[in-house]
Design a protein around this motif. Structure first.
Motif, short mmCIF file in Angstrom:
data_model
loop_
_atom_site.label_atom_id
_atom_site.label_comp_id
_atom_site.label_asym_id
_atom_site.label_seq_id
_atom_site.Cartn_x
_atom_site.Cartn_y
_atom_site.Cartn_z
N LYS A 195 0.81 -1.22 0.00
CA LYS A 195 0.00 0.00 0.00
C LYS A 195 0.84 1.28 0.00
O LYS A 195 0.55 2.23 -0.73
CB LYS A 195 -0.94 -0.01 1.21
CG LYS A 195 -1.86 1.19 1.29
CD LYS A 195 -2.78 1.05 2.51
CE LYS A 195 -3.69 2.28 2.65
NZ LYS A 195 -4.60 2.15 3.83
N GLY A 230 -10.50 7.53 -9.71
CA GLY A 230 -10.47 6.08 -9.83
C GLY A 230 -9.14 5.57 -10.40
O GLY A 230 -8.21 6.34 -10.67
N LYS A 244 -9.21 -4.07 -15.42
CA LYS A 244 -10.12 -3.93 -14.28
C LYS A 244 -10.17 -2.46 -13.86
O LYS A 244 -9.14 -1.77 -13.89
CB LYS A 244 -9.64 -4.78 -13.10
CG LYS A 244 -9.57 -6.28 -13.37
CD LYS A 244 -10.95 -6.91 -13.37
CE LYS A 244 -10.86 -8.43 -13.48
NZ LYS A 244 -12.19 -9.06 -13.49
N PHE A 246 -11.37 0.42 -10.79
CA PHE A 246 -11.58 0.52 -9.36
C PHE A 246 -11.96 1.95 -8.99
O PHE A 246 -11.22 2.89 -9.33
CB PHE A 246 -10.32 0.10 -8.60
CG PHE A 246 -9.81 -1.26 -8.99
CD1 PHE A 246 -10.29 -2.41 -8.38
CD2 PHE A 246 -8.86 -1.40 -10.01
CE1 PHE A 246 -9.84 -3.67 -8.76
CE2 PHE A 246 -8.40 -2.63 -10.39
CZ PHE A 246 -8.90 -3.77 -9.76
N ARG A 248 -12.03 3.25 -6.02
CA ARG A 248 -11.25 3.75 -4.89
C ARG A 248 -9.89 3.06 -4.82
O ARG A 248 -9.73 1.92 -5.27
CB ARG A 248 -12.01 3.53 -3.57
CG ARG A 248 -13.30 4.32 -3.46
CD ARG A 248 -14.02 4.05 -2.15
NE ARG A 248 -14.34 2.63 -2.01
CZ ARG A 248 -15.42 2.06 -2.54
NH1 ARG A 248 -16.26 2.79 -3.27
NH2 ARG A 248 -15.65 0.77 -2.38
N LYS A 250 -8.46 1.87 -2.20
CA LYS A 250 -8.51 0.70 -1.33
C LYS A 250 -8.88 -0.57 -2.10
O LYS A 250 -8.30 -1.63 -1.87
CB LYS A 250 -9.52 0.93 -0.19
CG LYS A 250 -9.61 -0.23 0.79
CD LYS A 250 -10.60 0.08 1.90
CE LYS A 250 -10.71 -1.08 2.88
NZ LYS A 250 -11.68 -0.79 3.99
N SER A 251 -9.82 -0.45 -3.02
CA SER A 251 -10.24 -1.63 -3.78
C SER A 251 -9.12 -2.10 -4.72
O SER A 251 -8.98 -3.31 -4.97
CB SER A 251 -11.51 -1.33 -4.58
OG SER A 251 -11.34 -0.20 -5.42
N LEU A 252 -8.31 -1.19 -5.24
CA LEU A 252 -7.15 -1.58 -6.05
C LEU A 252 -6.14 -2.35 -5.20
O LEU A 252 -5.61 -3.38 -5.64
CB LEU A 252 -6.50 -0.34 -6.65
CG LEU A 252 -5.16 -0.54 -7.38
CD1 LEU A 252 -5.35 -1.45 -8.60
CD2 LEU A 252 -4.55 0.80 -7.79
N VAL A 254 -6.69 -4.11 -2.49
CA VAL A 254 -7.23 -5.44 -2.18
C VAL A 254 -7.07 -6.37 -3.37
O VAL A 254 -6.67 -7.54 -3.23
CB VAL A 254 -8.72 -5.33 -1.76
CG1 VAL A 254 -9.33 -6.72 -1.64
CG2 VAL A 254 -8.85 -4.57 -0.45
N TYR A 255 -7.36 -5.87 -4.57
CA TYR A 255 -7.26 -6.66 -5.79
C TYR A 255 -5.82 -7.16 -5.99
O TYR A 255 -5.58 -8.35 -6.26
CB TYR A 255 -7.70 -5.81 -6.98
CG TYR A 255 -7.43 -6.42 -8.34
CD1 TYR A 255 -8.27 -7.41 -8.86
CD2 TYR A 255 -6.35 -5.98 -9.11
CE1 TYR A 255 -8.02 -7.95 -10.12
CE2 TYR A 255 -6.10 -6.51 -10.37
CZ TYR A 255 -6.94 -7.50 -10.86
OH TYR A 255 -6.70 -8.04 -12.11
N LYS A 258 -4.32 -9.91 -3.55
CA LYS A 258 -4.77 -11.29 -3.78
C LYS A 258 -4.04 -11.95 -4.93
O LYS A 258 -4.15 -13.17 -5.12
CB LYS A 258 -6.27 -11.30 -4.05
CG LYS A 258 -7.13 -10.89 -2.86
CD LYS A 258 -8.60 -10.90 -3.24
CE LYS A 258 -9.47 -10.52 -2.05
NZ LYS A 258 -10.92 -10.50 -2.41
#
Length: 420
Positions: A195, A230, A244, A246, A248, A250-252, A254-255, A258
């Motif tokens: 992050k 975004g 893909k 995103f 926000r 944060k969602s990037l 998380v993606y 993983k």
């Protein structure tokens, strides 16, 4: 703007000139083309001879591969290159053969290898080599106990092994960044820690890349774009790109968490590289050590990526093109100066790697990028540059052997005869 960057480029190259000698030294493409036509100019003079003729026993080169394939011919995309090595070595009164790792590891003569004769591959027995040229295509195999045992045995027997290993992108960047004269040509790069580094780099640049430290052939690379509030992620596969979006940050995060191991990636500034009809363009300089054991440019080509791709790798649908013609199509001014500068930078890159790493290298592929304003960047260094049939060959080179094969043999003879 282009002229401004050219002035800055000339200024930034001052340190390289001091380290390398006059700008463009050893970079004459006309001279290289002469070498491909007149075979005798390739031969390393030894004790009055024009080749290794007269040496007993003759010099022996083994090209190391991991294994054969089940089809005929047995060496996949390396077949034509290996045929040229064997043919050109014989013309110089050398013995060259192809050998797999299991067959070579014991170094007990006779060694079971492969040669090419009368249009066919044949298995035969060969003497222990003086020099081993590593073309193993797998990092996993290079990390195996069998390969490590072979390296140790070769060292104990005073047998040269070059291009010993794949390169680590982070270590290469670290060592290059320690050379002040190369800093102007390096994109900002950090070890990816998740992050924090992602937020920092995306706040500075609209586009960044995540690259695997041990990756090659364009595999595992993510292109990340900041678009207003975004973000998008573009991932290249053999079948196309996966995009893909995103809303926000944060969602990037998380993606990505993983899908990648943050300890195995670098994060790098996105460079606005040349585009030709919407296709990305970069440049590969094949650098090899010559008959004096010094780094010299053998060839330089443009690589044009496939449509709707952000990588230019041939394995991802890219194609090889002539450098000057490509720069002309991109309407780049001062092409001769750009080419000389690229060669000077690539040569210094190789020298720094030689000085910084313990491993032995005889050839490196240096990938460079150019912006429309004329700024040069160092993208990557490859210790297993492509030897596929995609290489641009002239009619003379098709019959005489490509210059990279002759320079490979030059360096082998240098190791055997002048470096004992």
């Amino acid at each position: 703007m282009a002229m401004t960057h050219m002035r800055n480029l000339k200024s930034g190259l001052a340190g390289l000139q001091a380290a390398n000698g006059p700008l463009g030294q050893n970079s004459s493409f006309r001279h290289l083309s002469r070498l491909s036509i007149h075979r005798t100019q390739h031969v390393l003079p030894v004790a009055g001879q024009s080749s290794s003729q007269g040496l007993h026993p003759p010099p022996v080169l083994a090209v190391l591969v991991s294994s054969t394939v089940d089809t005929d011919p047995p060496f996949g995309e390396l077949n034509l290159f290996l045929q040229e090595v064997i043919y050109c070595a014989a013309e110089r009164h050398m013995i060259a053969y192809v050998v797999t790792l299991p067959a070579l590891v014991s170094l007990s003569p006779p060694i079971a290898g492969w040669t090419y004769h009368n249009g066919k591959w044949h298995q035969a027995h060969f003497p222990v080599p003086n020099v081993v040229y590593n073309r193993i295509p797998s990092r996993k195999i290079e990390h195996s106990s069998v390969y490590q045992r072979l390296k140790q045995t070769l060292q104990e027997r005073n047998i040269y092994l070059f291009n010993q290993t794949f390169l680590n992108k982070w270590l290469v960047h670290h060592h290059l960044s320690m050379a002040d004269e190369l800093k102007p040509f390096l994109p900002e790069t950090h070890r990816f820690d998740g992050k924090a580094s992602l937020a920092m780099m995306l706040s500075k640049y609209p586009t960044v890349f995540l690259k695997p430290i041990h990756g090659s052939l364009g595999r595992g690379i993510y292109k990340l774009n900041r678009l207003g509030e975004g973000f998008t992620s573009v991932y290249s596969t053999l079948n196309g790109e996966i995009v893909k979006s995103f809303p926000r940050f944060k969602s990037l995060v998380v993606y990505l968490s993983k899908r990648i191991n943050k300890n195995n990636y670098i994060i790098q500034e996105g460079i606005p590289i040349l585009q030709l009809k919407g296709r990305p363009v970069d440049f590969r300089a094949l650098m090899q050590k010559n008959r004096q054991g010094k780094w010299s440019v053998t060839s330089m080509v443009a690589r044009i990526g496939a449509e709707n791709r952000f990588v230019s790798n041939i394995s991802r649908g890219g194609e090889v093109a002539k450098l000057v013609e490509t720069l002309q199509k991109c309407q780049i001014p001062e092409i001769k100066q750009i080419r000389r500068s690229m060669i000077t930078i690539a040569k210094r890159v190789c020298q720094v790697i030689d000085q910084s790493l313990d491993d032995h290298f005889g050839e490196l592929g240096v990938d460079l990028a150019l912006t429309h304003s004329g700024r040069i960047y160092i993208l990557e260094v490859n210790s297993k540059p492509s030897k596929t049939d995609h290489t641009l060959l002239s009619n003379n080179q098709e019959t005489k052997g490509r210059p990279s094969v002759h320079r490979l043999l030059d360096y082998c003879l240098y190791l055997i005869m002048y470096n004992k």
